[in-house]
Write a protein that holds these residues in place. Structure first.
Motif, PDB file in Angstrom:
ATOM      1  N   SER A 128       0.837  -1.207   0.000  1.00  0.00           N
ATOM      2  CA  SER A 128       0.000   0.000   0.000  1.00  0.00           C
ATOM      3  C   SER A 128       0.866   1.249   0.000  1.00  0.00           C
ATOM      4  N   GLU A 129       1.918   1.227   0.810  1.00  0.00           N
ATOM      5  CA  GLU A 129       2.790   2.402   0.889  1.00  0.00           C
ATOM      6  C   GLU A 129       3.413   2.713  -0.465  1.00  0.00           C
ATOM      7  N   VAL A 130       3.842   1.663  -1.157  1.00  0.00           N
ATOM      8  CA  VAL A 130       4.454   1.874  -2.470  1.00  0.00           C
ATOM      9  C   VAL A 130       3.462   2.576  -3.397  1.00  0.00           C
ATOM     10  N   VAL A 131       2.219   2.099  -3.382  1.00  0.00           N
ATOM     11  CA  VAL A 131       1.209   2.693  -4.251  1.00  0.00           C
ATOM     12  C   VAL A 131       0.943   4.143  -3.844  1.00  0.00           C
ATOM     13  N   VAL A 132       0.782   4.362  -2.545  1.00  0.00           N
ATOM     14  CA  VAL A 132       0.462   5.714  -2.075  1.00  0.00           C
ATOM     15  C   VAL A 132       1.625   6.673  -2.351  1.00  0.00           C
ATOM     16  N   GLU A 133       2.862   6.191  -2.185  1.00  0.00           N
ATOM     17  CA  GLU A 133       4.019   7.037  -2.510  1.00  0.00           C
ATOM     18  C   GLU A 133       3.934   7.512  -3.957  1.00  0.00           C
ATOM     19  N   ARG A 134       3.570   6.596  -4.831  1.00  0.00           N
ATOM     20  CA  ARG A 134       3.486   6.957  -6.251  1.00  0.00           C
ATOM     21  C   ARG A 134       2.369   7.960  -6.501  1.00  0.00           C
ATOM     22  N   LEU A 135       1.234   7.749  -5.831  1.00  0.00           N
ATOM     23  CA  LEU A 135       0.128   8.692  -6.018  1.00  0.00           C
ATOM     24  C   LEU A 135       0.546  10.071  -5.542  1.00  0.00           C
ATOM     25  N   ARG A 136       1.195  10.124  -4.382  1.00  0.00           N
ATOM     26  CA  ARG A 136       1.606  11.425  -3.836  1.00  0.00           C
ATOM     27  C   ARG A 136       2.582  12.090  -4.781  1.00  0.00           C
ATOM     28  N   HIS A 137       3.465  11.272  -5.367  1.00  0.00           N
ATOM     29  CA  HIS A 137       4.429  11.804  -6.323  1.00  0.00           C
ATOM     30  C   HIS A 137       3.724  12.463  -7.515  1.00  0.00           C
ATOM     31  N   ASP A 138       2.561  11.915  -7.875  1.00  0.00           N
ATOM     32  CA  ASP A 138       1.785  12.489  -8.978  1.00  0.00           C
ATOM     33  C   ASP A 138       0.919  13.664  -8.533  1.00  0.00           C
ATOM     34  N   GLY A 139       1.051  14.076  -7.296  1.00  0.00           N
ATOM     35  CA  GLY A 139       0.313  15.247  -6.830  1.00  0.00           C
ATOM     36  C   GLY A 139      -1.024  14.925  -6.190  1.00  0.00           C
ATOM     37  N   VAL A 140      -1.283  13.653  -5.927  1.00  0.00           N
ATOM     38  CA  VAL A 140      -2.554  13.298  -5.292  1.00  0.00           C
ATOM     39  C   VAL A 140      -2.433  13.534  -3.789  1.00  0.00           C
ATOM     40  N   ASP A 141      -3.477  14.141  -3.227  1.00  0.00           N
ATOM     41  CA  ASP A 141      -3.488  14.422  -1.798  1.00  0.00           C
ATOM     42  C   ASP A 141      -4.211  13.252  -1.110  1.00  0.00           C
TER      43      ASP A 141
END
Ligand SMILES: Cc1cc2nc3c(=O)[nH]c(=O)nc-3n(C[C@H](O)[C@H](O)[C@H](O)COP(=O)(O)OP(=O)(O)OC[C@H]3O[C@@H](n4cnc5c(N)ncnc54)[C@H](O)[C@@H]3O)c2cc1C
Ligand code: SF4
Lengths: 433, 356
Positions: free
Chosen positions: A206-219
């Motif tokens: 989950s962390e890996v996925v969320v890190e990527r989302l945050r990198h794309d600017g997702v809050d």
């Protein structure tokens, strides 16, 4: 006498049922009814049309296979007729109910405000496109029940949302998020749990996925309980236990449920909202059900299994049986694939073993690999960031291979594109408590 | 960072990529430029002023630049895949070195204009008696051996991609400058049928013209005149019209592989070898979600999704092995490959049991 096979739904279950029925009985009269769309389309492909990577017309896998548009309101099992909103009942000899699922709609205050919707149906795509891009997609919705998931919804055109919010951390939720990112927006993603999709992913995955989302600017917000929406005609805020969040466009993606409320008076049996069927997809004399709408036999009783793959396979079985052939569905080793924040996700088997082997590679390929073991034998496999031959994984699970044997066989099961560095366990690989 | 072919979702709705008015204008501009290039001498003074000797070097320079800038765009879209990075780099490199620099530099250093170039039947000259006689021995051997042995043999091993999407200048332009239009290639069955007829017809015409030129150059006289007119007619109809004006000019309307798909005689030969060889698009059974990304991305108009939904690993003669179907597939269903090792046929664990 030619047999009249009526199929409700032209999703993948209904379409496959129609194809099989035609194969088994070339003389049968086959009628496919659909409220949603004239042509079968790929529901899992919706996001690629929504993000503009494909045109909506690219979503039609069977080309021109027109269905009869009709909004159905019930089934009269005793007299073998389906009832519709407008027009006469339709008589059948064999009926396949492949009426899919509908988005779950929590009883939140303000959920009917403009600017709030789902991402499941063709009409949702049309609405999404108009809200996000101000474009129209050709659609000719037919009048349906007031709570039909296939009703056209008015959309504000020509304004890009400035505060898009996606509620619900599952597969549909993350797809909606990715579509908004592709549109150049920075959505807020509200998750109820501590992590993204905890029923399927481990904490690290989950962390890996969320890190990527945050990198794309997702809050990304975790542990948020949504209580409702506020706004004057159009949504302006999401009310949560942690305060209000600005919002002018919201996608509610908190799961789906079988679309079977319209069958309440039919006398069919239901479990968890799905039509109870046996291994031949038979629900009642002359009635078969398949796909998301069916509650399939499982070791823990009858349950819906809202997956494309299950819908395709059960649709085939229902089509064969409804046309007079013999077929049976076996659950086998469950497998699933998805793409999460642009990482390939693949899973096979059950991840609830008594021990777990885990590895995370970083470098040119970022991947995770998790193998669930029970009594030292593989029962489940989950991978992010690499591609594997899923039948190979299912085979190892079916045969109960030991960890050593699985790791030795991994190279033969690799399905990465050419020139991708082959997977080798890293020095961190090993058993996790 | 992943070497895997991740899609990198994007919004592609711009009119110039979707047959909007700007696409028509661009197409008209390209067609106009080709007409000026082929049938006027207006570009010669421009070329001289730029130190490029004549219009063909000006064209070569522009072509190489278009490939270079196109490659930047293509890599921005697909460069997260290592296959695409390597392939596009090689393709642009080959064009810059063998397509432009060597031919441009050789006369400067007083060398004969003899260099590795296209094989027959893409370049019919490669096998004409007079041109063979003028070549240094090694190059003549290369020309004949390359056309009849090396090229088809490599296609048997790796598929036609070794040429069509790694080496060839036409393919290189299509996959760089033309990449934004790859989804426009027609997927209709009619287009497929036309492709099968047209591409083999061009090959037959190429054979015929070669034969006429051979007879003409060996016999001279009336036969020689026939050969020459066949050659110049072929140069006009196939070389200029089909590969240039139509092939490239219609990129923004028909997709970038019109020439390669419907008319290139070299592609026809390599396609036959590919069908007999081991290149394939491997499909994982039961995994496709019918989304259509693969078919949309196919620049040859192959309905990849139909094969994927039928669990059928396949080899199509037209497939140039660009790898984009596997690259965009969001479920990891596809893999282009030419290994001898087939995937082990693991039993499909539990699915529909049909007993009729
Ligand atoms: C955005 C999204 C992404 C997804 N991605 C994946 C994925 O990656 N992998 C995966 O395995 N699954 C995925 N799923 C789930 C998958 O799409 C479904 O399991 C599958 O489409 C179900 O197919 P079905 O044929 O059972 O029903 P549906 O596709 O829902 O079809 C229902 C049909 O019934 C008709 N119908 C229903 N009620 C009536 C009525 N009263 N009158 C007339 N017609 C009616 C409708 O017109 C429609 O044609 C995704 C779902 C969504 C929404
Ligand atoms: S093979 Fe992949 S890209 Fe093609 S339709 Fe199937 S899932 Fe989509």
């Amino acid at each position: 006498m030619t047999k009249h096979v009526v199929i409700v739904g032209n999703g993948i279950a209904g379409s496959e049922a129609a194809r099989e029925a035609r194969r088994v009985d070339p003389n049968a009269r086959i009628t496919v009814l659909s409220e949603e769309s004239d042509r079968p389309f790929s529901r899992p492909g919706l996001m690629y049309a929504a993000c503009g990577q494909m045109a909506p017309a690219d979503l039609f896998p069977f080309g021109d296979a027109p269905a009869t548009r009709a909004a159905l309101t019930g089934v009269d099992v005793a007299n073998r007729r389906v009832l519709r909103l407008d027009g006469d009942p339709i008589a059948y000899d064999a009926l396949v109910l492949a009426c899919g699922s509908r988005p779950r709609r929590p009883a939140w205050s303000g959920i009917d405000l403009a600017g709030i919707g789902h991402f499941v149906s063709w009409q949702d795509l049309v609405w999404f496109e108009a809200e996000v891009h101000g474009h129209g997609i050709a659609d000719a919705p037919i009048p349906g029940a007031s709570d039909s998931p296939y009703r056209a919804r008015p959309a504000r055109q020509g304004h890009r949302p400035s505060h898009p919010v996606v509620i619900g951390g599952g597969l549909v939720g993350i797809e909606a998020v990715e579509v908004l990112v592709a549109a150049g927006l920075k959505p807020t993603f509200l998750l109820r749990d501590d992590a993204f999709w905890p029923i399927a992913l481990s904490t690290r995955e989950s962390e890996v996925v969320v890190e990527r989302l945050r990198h794309d600017g997702v809050d990304v917000h975790t542990r948020v309980h949504v209580e409702g929406f506020a706004g004057d005609g159009r949504v302006e805020q999401v009310r949560t236990d942690g305060g209000d969040i600005a919002c002018d466009f919201a996608v509610v993606a908190v799961g789906v449920e079988p679309h079977t409320r319209w069958l309440a008076d039919s006398g069919l049996n239901f479990a968890h909202g799905g039509i109870v069927v046996d291994a031949t997809m038979s629900a009642a004399p002359g009635v078969w059900a398949a796909g998301d709408a069916a509650a399939l036999p499982s070791p823990s009783g009858h349950r819906p299994w809202p997956l494309w793959y299950a819908a395709r396979d059960t649709g085939r079985v229902a089509g064969v049986c409804a046309a007079g052939g013999l077929a049976r569905w076996e659950r086998g080793v469950p497998t699933n694939a998805a793409r999460l924040a642009d990482m390939d996700y693949l899973t096979a088997g059950e991840m609830d073993g008594d021990a777990t082997w885990f590895d995370e590679e970083r470098g040119p390929v970022h991947s995770t690999l998790r193998i669930a073991l029970r009594n030292g034998r593989i029962v489940g496999f989950t991978s992010l960031g690499r591609r594997w031959h899923v039948a190979a994984m299912a085979h190892m699970i079916q045969e109960g291979w030991t960890l050593g044997r699985v790791l030795d066989a991994l190279p033969t099961a690799a399905f990465d594109t050419e020139f991708v560095t082959p997977y080798r366990p890293t020095s961190n690989a090993g058993m996790r408590p | 960072m992943n070497q895997q072919g991740t899609i990198g979702l994007r919004d592609d709705r711009a009119g110039w990529r979707q047959r909007g008015a700007s696409a028509w204008a661009l197409s008209a501009l390209l067609i106009g430029s080709y007409c000026v290039l082929y049938w006027t001498n207006w570009l010669d003074p421009v070329a001289t002023a730029l130190g490029l000797r004549h219009k063909w070097f000006l064209y070569g320079a522009l072509y190489t630049l278009a490939m270079g800038f196109g490659a930047i765009g293509a890599l921005r879209r697909h460069g997260n895949s290592r296959y695409q990075r390597i392939r596009i780099a090689v393709n642009v490199g080959v064009q810059a070195i063998f397509g432009f620099t060597i031919p441009f530099v050789l006369p400067l250093v007083d060398q004969p204009e003899a260099y590795l170039s296209y094989f027959w039947p893409l370049k019919l000259d490669a096998l004409f008696p007079h041109s063979l006689a003028e070549m240094p021995m090694g190059l003549a051997v290369w020309s004949i051996g390359g056309s009849f042995i090396l090229a088809p043999f490599a296609a048997l091993i790796w598929g036609k991609r070794w040429y069509c999407s790694w080496i060839c200048g036409c393919g290189g332009l299509a996959n760089t400058f033309g990449d934004p239009w790859r989804h426009l290639s027609s997927r209709s069955p009619t287009a497929w049928r036309f492709e099968q007829v047209a591409v083999h017809a061009t090959l037959l015409i190429a054979l015929l013209v070669t034969a006429l030129v051979w007879v003409g150059q060996l016999q001279g006289g009336a036969a020689g005149a026939t050969g020459e007119s066949a050659r110049s007619w072929y140069g006009f109809a196939v070389g200029s019209l089909l590969s240039g004006v139509i092939g490239t000019g219609l990129y923004p309307l028909l997709g970038p592989r019109t020439w390669c798909r419907y008319f290139c005689p070299m592609a026809a030969v390599l396609g036959l070898a590919q069908r007999a060889g081991r290149f394939r698009v491997a499909v994982q059974p039961g995994l496709c979600i019918a989304c259509g990304n693969c078919s949309t991305a196919c620049e040859m108009g192959i309905d990849v999704r139909a094969y994927a939904m039928a669990d059928a690993t396949f080899t199509r003669a037209s497939c140039v092995g660009c790898g984009m179907c596997a690259h965009v597939c969001p479920r990891g269903v596809l893999r282009i490959e030419s290994t001898t090792r087939l995937h082990p046929e693991y039993a499909r664990a539990g699915h529909v049991v049909v007993d009729l």
